[in-house]
Enzyme design. Sequence first.
Site: not given
Length: 143
Positions: A112, A97-98, A61-63
Amino acid sequence: MIDISGKDIVLREAIAEGFIKLKKDTIEKITKREIEKGDVIATAKVAGILAAKKTHELLPMCHPIPLEYINVEIEIENDGLKVVSTVRAHYRTGVEMEALTATSIALLTIWDMVKKYEKDEEGQYPLTEISKIRVVSKIKSYG
């Protein structure tokens, strides 16, 4: 996705941070650049930057936001590494969010790259832990 077409295009900034707890020996190897897979800090920074650009592909749902600035800093602390990501764009919606994605992927990249050194005799990770991922600040500036 929600409709953001009616929102103003303004400067958006978000800063996110997170932490990975590591063994002292692993931290020393990172500092001395003795990790077999390569330069942990440089690789994690690049991974975070690439991840921020792909956020809209990972979160349904992220633009897709035209990012103008991404910076990933990694600080070596006594018991691990702290990642701080800053993201900026002039757009209709925020870039939290980014910034969170950049931080999270940088932390996963660190894990990792050092997992070989973090495992115990049974192949488990009794000490290694990613935590404290959060948005430190968010700015919406009309100036």
